[in-house]
Design a protein around this motif. Sequence first.
Motif, PDB file in Angstrom:
ATOM      1  N   GLN A 143       7.339   6.771 -18.349  1.00 35.25           N
ATOM      2  CA  GLN A 143       6.886   8.132 -18.641  1.00 35.25           C
ATOM      3  C   GLN A 143       5.480   8.367 -18.085  1.00 35.25           C
ATOM      4  O   GLN A 143       5.173   9.458 -17.608  1.00 35.25           O
ATOM      5  N   ALA A 144       4.642   7.334 -18.158  1.00 36.27           N
ATOM      6  CA  ALA A 144       3.279   7.456 -17.626  1.00 36.27           C
ATOM      7  C   ALA A 144       3.315   7.694 -16.120  1.00 36.27           C
ATOM      8  O   ALA A 144       2.574   8.539 -15.592  1.00 36.27           O
ATOM      9  N   ILE A 145       4.177   6.970 -15.419  1.00 36.42           N
ATOM     10  CA  ILE A 145       4.296   7.136 -13.969  1.00 36.42           C
ATOM     11  C   ILE A 145       4.776   8.540 -13.632  1.00 36.42           C
ATOM     12  O   ILE A 145       4.241   9.195 -12.730  1.00 36.42           O
ATOM     13  N   GLU A 146       5.784   9.028 -14.346  1.00 35.17           N
ATOM     14  CA  GLU A 146       6.302  10.374 -14.099  1.00 35.17           C
ATOM     15  C   GLU A 146       5.218  11.427 -14.337  1.00 35.17           C
ATOM     16  O   GLU A 146       5.079  12.377 -13.560  1.00 35.17           O
ATOM     17  N   LEU A 147       4.467  11.266 -15.405  1.00 35.87           N
ATOM     18  CA  LEU A 147       3.383  12.201 -15.720  1.00 35.87           C
ATOM     19  C   LEU A 147       2.332  12.208 -14.614  1.00 35.87           C
ATOM     20  O   LEU A 147       1.879  13.271 -14.170  1.00 35.87           O
ATOM     21  N   GLY A 151      -4.296   9.370  -8.252  1.00 33.93           N
ATOM     22  CA  GLY A 151      -3.612   8.471  -7.324  1.00 33.93           C
ATOM     23  C   GLY A 151      -3.975   7.012  -7.557  1.00 33.93           C
ATOM     24  O   GLY A 151      -3.118   6.127  -7.490  1.00 33.93           O
ATOM     25  N   GLU A 152      -5.244   6.761  -7.868  1.00 33.07           N
ATOM     26  CA  GLU A 152      -5.680   5.391  -8.128  1.00 33.07           C
ATOM     27  C   GLU A 152      -5.022   4.830  -9.389  1.00 33.07           C
ATOM     28  O   GLU A 152      -4.588   3.684  -9.411  1.00 33.07           O
ATOM     29  N   LYS A 153      -4.939   5.665 -10.428  1.00 28.51           N
ATOM     30  CA  LYS A 153      -4.306   5.217 -11.668  1.00 28.51           C
ATOM     31  C   LYS A 153      -2.814   4.985 -11.455  1.00 28.51           C
ATOM     32  O   LYS A 153      -2.240   4.024 -11.986  1.00 28.51           O
ATOM     33  N   GLN A 209      -0.262  14.494  -9.853  1.00 29.03           N
ATOM     34  CA  GLN A 209      -0.727  14.319  -8.485  1.00 29.03           C
ATOM     35  C   GLN A 209      -0.211  15.449  -7.586  1.00 29.03           C
ATOM     36  O   GLN A 209      -0.934  15.918  -6.709  1.00 29.03           O
ATOM     37  N   ARG A 210       1.033  15.886  -7.825  1.00 24.82           N
ATOM     38  CA  ARG A 210       1.561  17.023  -7.060  1.00 24.82           C
ATOM     39  C   ARG A 210       0.774  18.304  -7.366  1.00 24.82           C
ATOM     40  O   ARG A 210       0.521  19.107  -6.474  1.00 24.82           O
ATOM     41  N   GLU A 211       0.402  18.492  -8.619  1.00 25.26           N
ATOM     42  CA  GLU A 211      -0.320  19.687  -9.027  1.00 25.26           C
ATOM     43  C   GLU A 211      -1.801  19.649  -8.656  1.00 25.26           C
ATOM     44  O   GLU A 211      -2.418  20.701  -8.490  1.00 25.26           O
ATOM     45  N   ASN A 212      -2.366  18.447  -8.543  1.00 28.16           N
ATOM     46  CA  ASN A 212      -3.798  18.273  -8.242  1.00 28.16           C
ATOM     47  C   ASN A 212      -3.977  17.258  -7.116  1.00 28.16           C
ATOM     48  O   ASN A 212      -4.458  16.146  -7.343  1.00 28.16           O
ATOM     49  N   PRO A 213      -3.605  17.618  -5.882  1.00 25.17           N
ATOM     50  CA  PRO A 213      -3.663  16.639  -4.792  1.00 25.17           C
ATOM     51  C   PRO A 213      -5.069  16.166  -4.445  1.00 25.17           C
ATOM     52  O   PRO A 213      -5.227  15.117  -3.823  1.00 25.17           O
ATOM     53  N   ASN A 214      -6.087  16.895  -4.872  1.00 29.05           N
ATOM     54  CA  ASN A 214      -7.469  16.515  -4.541  1.00 29.05           C
ATOM     55  C   ASN A 214      -8.066  15.509  -5.520  1.00 29.05           C
ATOM     56  O   ASN A 214      -9.142  14.982  -5.275  1.00 29.05           O
ATOM     57  N   GLU A 226      -2.475   1.711  -9.664  1.00 31.53           N
ATOM     58  CA  GLU A 226      -2.749   0.629 -10.613  1.00 31.53           C
ATOM     59  C   GLU A 226      -1.536   0.366 -11.528  1.00 31.53           C
ATOM     60  O   GLU A 226      -1.149  -0.768 -11.746  1.00 31.53           O
ATOM     61  N   LEU A 227      -0.931   1.439 -11.998  1.00 26.42           N
ATOM     62  CA  LEU A 227       0.216   1.313 -12.890  1.00 26.42           C
ATOM     63  C   LEU A 227       1.442   0.805 -12.152  1.00 26.42           C
ATOM     64  O   LEU A 227       2.219   0.013 -12.683  1.00 26.42           O
ATOM     65  N   SER A 228       1.612   1.236 -10.923  1.00 25.09           N
ATOM     66  CA  SER A 228       2.781   0.813 -10.138  1.00 25.09           C
ATOM     67  C   SER A 228       2.725  -0.665  -9.775  1.00 25.09           C
ATOM     68  O   SER A 228       3.763  -1.288  -9.566  1.00 25.09           O
ATOM     69  N   LYS A 229       1.529  -1.236  -9.709  1.00 20.57           N
ATOM     70  CA  LYS A 229       1.365  -2.647  -9.341  1.00 20.57           C
ATOM     71  C   LYS A 229       1.571  -3.593 -10.499  1.00 20.57           C
ATOM     72  O   LYS A 229       1.712  -4.790 -10.306  1.00 20.57           O
TER      73      LYS A 229
END
Length: 86
Positions: A57-61, A76-78, A66-71, A81-84
């Motif tokens: 759920q954290a990844i989906e959120l 993206g870093e978080k 990230q789509r809504e706030n690409p800047n 970090e979570l994906s790793k």
Amino acid sequence: MVVQNSQLAGLLLAGTFFIAFLGLTIWQRIKYPKRKGQKSDPIAEAEVYMAYGQDKQAIELLKKAQRENPNRMDIGEKLDELSKQP
């Protein structure tokens, strides 16, 4: 499985900090409620999901944020970090 005293103390200490963190989070949400139109921080929300072991759920959120706030590079870093994490 044999648990040594130092391991047990470490587990108890970690559990105590986790409960204190959750209590502080709940207290902050009660004391400082979200106002109309005020958006919550997606990283903070993702960390709550992670604290409960709901990494999916954290990844989906974070992906949605990230789509809504690409800047926002911190999202993206978080996400990286979570994906790793295993």
